[in-house]
Design a protein around this motif. Structure first.
Motif, short mmCIF file in Angstrom:
data_model
loop_
_atom_site.label_atom_id
_atom_site.label_comp_id
_atom_site.label_asym_id
_atom_site.label_seq_id
_atom_site.Cartn_x
_atom_site.Cartn_y
_atom_site.Cartn_z
N GLY A 57 0.87 -1.17 0.05
CA GLY A 57 0.13 -0.07 0.08
C GLY A 57 0.92 1.25 0.07
O GLY A 57 1.86 1.20 -0.38
N SER A 58 0.26 2.28 0.24
CA SER A 58 1.07 3.68 0.56
C SER A 58 0.43 4.20 1.72
O SER A 58 -0.55 4.28 2.03
N ILE A 59 1.42 5.16 2.08
CA ILE A 59 1.29 6.10 3.67
C ILE A 59 1.46 7.50 2.84
O ILE A 59 2.31 7.78 2.42
N VAL A 60 0.20 8.21 2.73
CA VAL A 60 0.37 9.55 2.13
C VAL A 60 0.46 10.33 3.44
O VAL A 60 -0.06 10.56 4.57
N LEU A 61 1.56 11.42 3.27
CA LEU A 61 1.98 12.13 4.42
C LEU A 61 2.33 13.57 3.83
O LEU A 61 2.65 13.73 2.87
N PRO A 62 2.26 14.70 5.06
CA PRO A 62 2.28 16.05 4.43
C PRO A 62 3.63 16.55 4.17
O PRO A 62 4.10 17.57 3.65
N THR A 63 4.82 15.81 4.44
CA THR A 63 6.20 16.37 4.38
C THR A 63 7.13 15.14 4.06
O THR A 63 6.88 13.80 4.40
N GLU A 64 8.07 15.29 3.10
CA GLU A 64 9.22 14.53 2.66
C GLU A 64 9.98 13.91 4.04
O GLU A 64 9.90 12.86 4.02
N SER A 65 10.23 14.71 4.90
CA SER A 65 10.89 13.94 6.04
C SER A 65 9.99 13.02 7.01
O SER A 65 10.50 11.83 7.24
N ARG A 66 8.52 13.18 6.98
CA ARG A 66 7.48 12.28 7.64
C ARG A 66 7.77 11.04 6.72
O ARG A 66 7.52 9.95 7.26
N ALA A 67 7.72 11.27 5.33
CA ALA A 67 7.79 10.15 4.35
C ALA A 67 8.93 9.27 4.74
O ALA A 67 8.90 8.07 4.62
N GLU A 68 10.00 9.73 4.85
CA GLU A 68 11.31 9.02 4.99
C GLU A 68 11.35 8.45 6.38
O GLU A 68 11.84 7.29 6.37
N THR A 84 4.87 7.16 0.97
CA THR A 84 5.75 6.20 1.41
C THR A 84 5.12 4.91 0.55
O THR A 84 3.98 4.28 1.35
N ASP A 85 5.42 4.49 -0.36
CA ASP A 85 4.89 2.93 -0.87
C ASP A 85 5.51 1.79 -0.10
O ASP A 85 6.71 2.04 0.24
N TYR A 86 4.87 0.89 0.23
CA TYR A 86 5.59 -0.37 1.00
C TYR A 86 5.02 -1.61 0.35
O TYR A 86 3.82 -1.61 -0.05
N THR A 87 5.84 -2.59 0.11
CA THR A 87 5.18 -3.99 -0.06
C THR A 87 6.17 -5.04 0.91
O THR A 87 7.37 -4.84 1.08
N ARG A 88 5.60 -5.97 1.48
CA ARG A 88 6.08 -6.86 2.65
C ARG A 88 7.45 -7.75 1.81
O ARG A 88 6.97 -8.15 0.68
N ARG A 89 8.12 -7.71 2.74
CA ARG A 89 9.37 -8.67 2.34
C ARG A 89 9.06 -10.26 2.91
O ARG A 89 8.38 -10.16 4.21
N VAL A 90 9.43 -11.10 2.45
CA VAL A 90 9.47 -12.52 2.90
C VAL A 90 10.83 -12.63 3.80
O VAL A 90 11.80 -11.79 3.50
N LEU A 91 11.04 -13.63 4.53
CA LEU A 91 12.22 -13.87 5.26
C LEU A 91 13.50 -13.77 4.54
O LEU A 91 14.63 -13.52 4.95
N ASP A 92 13.40 -14.40 3.01
CA ASP A 92 14.58 -14.17 2.51
C ASP A 92 15.03 -12.88 1.82
O ASP A 92 16.01 -12.62 1.01
N GLY A 93 14.11 -12.02 2.17
CA GLY A 93 14.26 -10.44 1.49
C GLY A 93 13.60 -10.27 0.26
O GLY A 93 13.65 -8.70 -0.27
#
Length: 128
Positions: free
Chosen positions: A54-65, A93-102
């Motif tokens: 998914g994505s986390i939408v945030l108001p500033t670049e520093s919060r996204a980082e 910040t877009d995110y995708t879950r990693r499995v144990l091997d990365g």
């Protein structure tokens, strides 16, 4: 001045939480990860179908980082300028879950074979 994230609230499918946090989807596990990792849960819009991507939408670049740092290494992340709304920058910040091997799994397509017979996704994993 940063974008007011409360403008994402109030939609039919959007759940509003304390501190101007809004979610679209079943994302409480992601909120828990962010909280446990020390990310301040305020002024954000978390969008996704489930906790795998998914994505986390945030108001500033520093919060996204900071959100990206809180999710690593369990998730592969990417911070980017999502666009401008009401004259203010909106970051994601877009995110995708990693499995144990990365590696990361395909969140929607579990198996894909091309017309030439090459299988490019098997069990959610991209084949190389």
């Amino acid at each position: 001045m940063a974008f007011d994230m409360s403008k994402f609230g109030g939609g039919r499918w959007v759940k509003t939480h304390p501190n101007n946090v809004h979610t679209h989807g079943s994302l409480e596990p992601v909120l828990s990860i962010l909280d446990v990792r020390g990310f301040a849960l305020h002024d954000l819009f978390l969008v996704g179908i489930n906790d795998n991507c998914g994505s986390i939408v945030l108001p500033t670049e520093s919060r996204a980082e900071n959100a990206a740092a809180a999710l690593e290494p369990a998730y592969k992340t990417r911070v980017h300028l999502m666009g401008r709304r009401d004259g203010e920058d909106v970051w994601a910040t877009d995110y995708t879950r990693r499995v144990l091997d990365g590696t990361t799994l395909s969140a929607f397509i579990t198996d894909l074979t091309l017309k030439d017979g090459r299988q490019v996704i098997k069990d959610g994993r991209w084949m190389h």
